[in-house]
Write an enzyme that holds these catalytic residues in place. Sequence first.
Site, PDB file in Angstrom:
ATOM      1  N   THR A 180      -2.370  12.362  -6.436  1.00 12.79           N
ATOM      2  CA  THR A 180      -2.899  13.091  -5.290  1.00 12.79           C
ATOM      3  C   THR A 180      -1.815  13.961  -4.659  1.00 12.79           C
ATOM      4  O   THR A 180      -0.636  13.597  -4.640  1.00 12.79           O
ATOM      5  CB  THR A 180      -3.469  12.136  -4.234  1.00 12.79           C
ATOM      6  OG1 THR A 180      -2.440  11.231  -3.807  1.00 12.79           O
ATOM      7  CG2 THR A 180      -4.626  11.341  -4.811  1.00 12.79           C
ATOM      8  N   GLY A 209      -2.714   1.946  -1.898  1.00 10.11           N
ATOM      9  CA  GLY A 209      -3.094   0.939  -0.934  1.00 10.11           C
ATOM     10  C   GLY A 209      -4.568   0.962  -0.609  1.00 10.11           C
ATOM     11  O   GLY A 209      -5.385   1.609  -1.279  1.00 10.11           O
ATOM     12  N   ASP A 210      -4.919   0.256   0.463  1.00  9.22           N
ATOM     13  CA  ASP A 210      -6.314   0.155   0.875  1.00  9.22           C
ATOM     14  C   ASP A 210      -6.886   1.509   1.292  1.00  9.22           C
ATOM     15  O   ASP A 210      -8.060   1.786   1.092  1.00  9.22           O
ATOM     16  CB  ASP A 210      -6.446  -0.830   2.040  1.00  9.22           C
ATOM     17  CG  ASP A 210      -6.041  -2.246   1.651  1.00  9.22           C
ATOM     18  OD1 ASP A 210      -6.134  -2.577   0.454  1.00  9.22           O
ATOM     19  OD2 ASP A 210      -5.636  -3.018   2.538  1.00  9.22           O
ATOM     20  N   ASN A 214     -10.256   3.286  -0.105  1.00  8.23           N
ATOM     21  CA  ASN A 214     -11.332   3.696   0.797  1.00  8.23           C
ATOM     22  C   ASN A 214     -11.712   5.149   0.567  1.00  8.23           C
ATOM     23  O   ASN A 214     -12.895   5.504   0.586  1.00  8.23           O
ATOM     24  CB  ASN A 214     -10.907   3.481   2.246  1.00  8.23           C
ATOM     25  CG  ASN A 214     -11.971   3.896   3.236  1.00  8.23           C
ATOM     26  OD1 ASN A 214     -12.037   5.055   3.633  1.00  8.23           O
ATOM     27  ND2 ASN A 214     -12.806   2.960   3.633  1.00  8.23           N
TER      28      ASN A 214
END
Length: 608
Positions: A180, A209-210, A214
């Site tokens: 990204t 990570g989370d 998400n």
Amino acid sequence: MEGNTPVLSSTLFLDRIGEVAVALHPDRLSWKHIDEGSNTSSCLCLKFQSKPETEIRFSDVYAVELLSCGLIHDPTWSAGNFLQNSANEMHRFTVHGFIRQQEHSLPWVLLEYTFGHKDLKICLAWVEQLKASIKNGVRRPKSLWVIVHPLCGKGNGPKTWERVAPIFSRAEVQTKVTVTQRAGHAYDMIASTSDKELRSFDGIVTVGGDGLFNEVLNGLLASRHKAPYPPTPNDFSIVRYDDQSQKHGNNDTSNSRSLFNDASDMLPESSYTNEDNEPLLATSKAAISKFTSNIGLCQSDQLPSVDFPNDWFGLGMIPAGSTDAIVLSTTGLRDPVTSALQIIQGRKMLLDIAQVVRWKTSPSSTDLPSVRYAASFAGYGFYGDVIQESEKYRWMGPARYDYAGTMVFLKHRSYEAEIAFLEVEKDPVPRSLSNAGIGMRPSKISRKNSDRQICRTNCAICSETTKSVQHSAGGTITATNNYSEKSKWLRSKGRFLSIGAAIMSCRNERAPDGLVADAHLADGFLHLILIKDCPRPFYLWHLTQLTKRGSDPLKFKFIEHHKTSAFTFVSSHDESVWNLDGEIFQACQVSVQVCHGLINLFASGPVV
């Protein structure tokens, strides 16, 4: 027995062991050293009997690799007990596997066995048979889209992928790797990806990570999950209980009162309602967060061919973030290699997802309803303030959460809010409540540790409840929330330090048992945690209990803990900020519902 009947057998050379008799069984590969005496070694006139592994189950094999012609080492011991290491050039193949250590909290350890033979055809026959054997049963992914966050944690994303990439390569899993470039990049890519291209993958794996998970989750579901609006409190009868007349230390509910069909107790009517019960995302054109303003929804004349839930597309996560609560809650281990192995083996489980609908950004705003999804947690008050404050200190890395948490704790802000949640009819009333004659609060959770049923690998509760998730033709799953006129809503109104909705346990290194230790991954419920305004020392006591394994951080009288499948929230605060899996979401009026078994997660369940 049938399991002991070899499908194939040969005499091969096992590297650093010697000549072995190898047998292929339906469920495992076994071997036996032909010269048992060669396993005995000695040192200082003391003899030792080595016990090398003699079998490996196919459930513990992730790859079989044909190697080029090379050396196979054959250690032997002479009559004088001296090691004589000879090597012969042979055709070779390697069986790649792993060991699940006896301590459940320890990561899986990679291992490999290299076999050799002078005849290439024999090696090729073994490779072909072994590959066919490990593919039996669970459907393993063949192609994955891997999305790497370059700055997660302490910039661990690329390094973590470099560590596990060879494992995917050995397993012959094709990977499309994307790093990204900016916030929202993953959402943009996935939301704009055609269904035809998406069908070329068996799943998407995040390395981060989370927050990255998400982002991917929302990009995937933005136009592919068709669900009605979650209900609002004025759709059903409401049972009201208000603790405003009680102080923070009093949890007695004997003064609760029941008001059915009383218009004065209904929550304010939403600015927008879905009278036609159409899919929410098909009508929502507002940006659902700061990073989605440039993303349009699917065109109305182009029906998506990839819908959720389904039984074939999986999401995976290789931990490289600051907390990695999703990985810890679904595997019990924060280890990239363990997660990679579970993904490669195609270990999948259904996972509940919370659908969060924002009706209003601020009390005076006029908004179109917009949707976000959360896999682990949705929090308001303290939780939202911490994530918002931490954005100012991104240069600090993961330490920013500790610093921001301290700053927010010292401010000790509380917020006026009104919450209505759906009653869980089948949840038994705790004896302490039923004795007091409070029969209208069956969703209140008992705080006895002995009552806890922890979610774990092969969880019986999740297995039983996911039977309601039905498979239909074409691999699509139907999983709907049933609301009826008989459904009852309970309401709580007052000042709260925090409001949290945990879809899973939310374990992390600071909270080893998580916020809700007995939350389940696929039971169709979330745990609503309402923390009323209380003195700062009391709240600190609650926070410190989170850090202790085996404690109960929700046992306090100023905390309400309810199990529910849906709730609504209304606040008059101008800057109402929510924390959704670590991402900021501004909303003063929301409805939240659990989407039972909405996605397949590449994981085998938490080990505890």
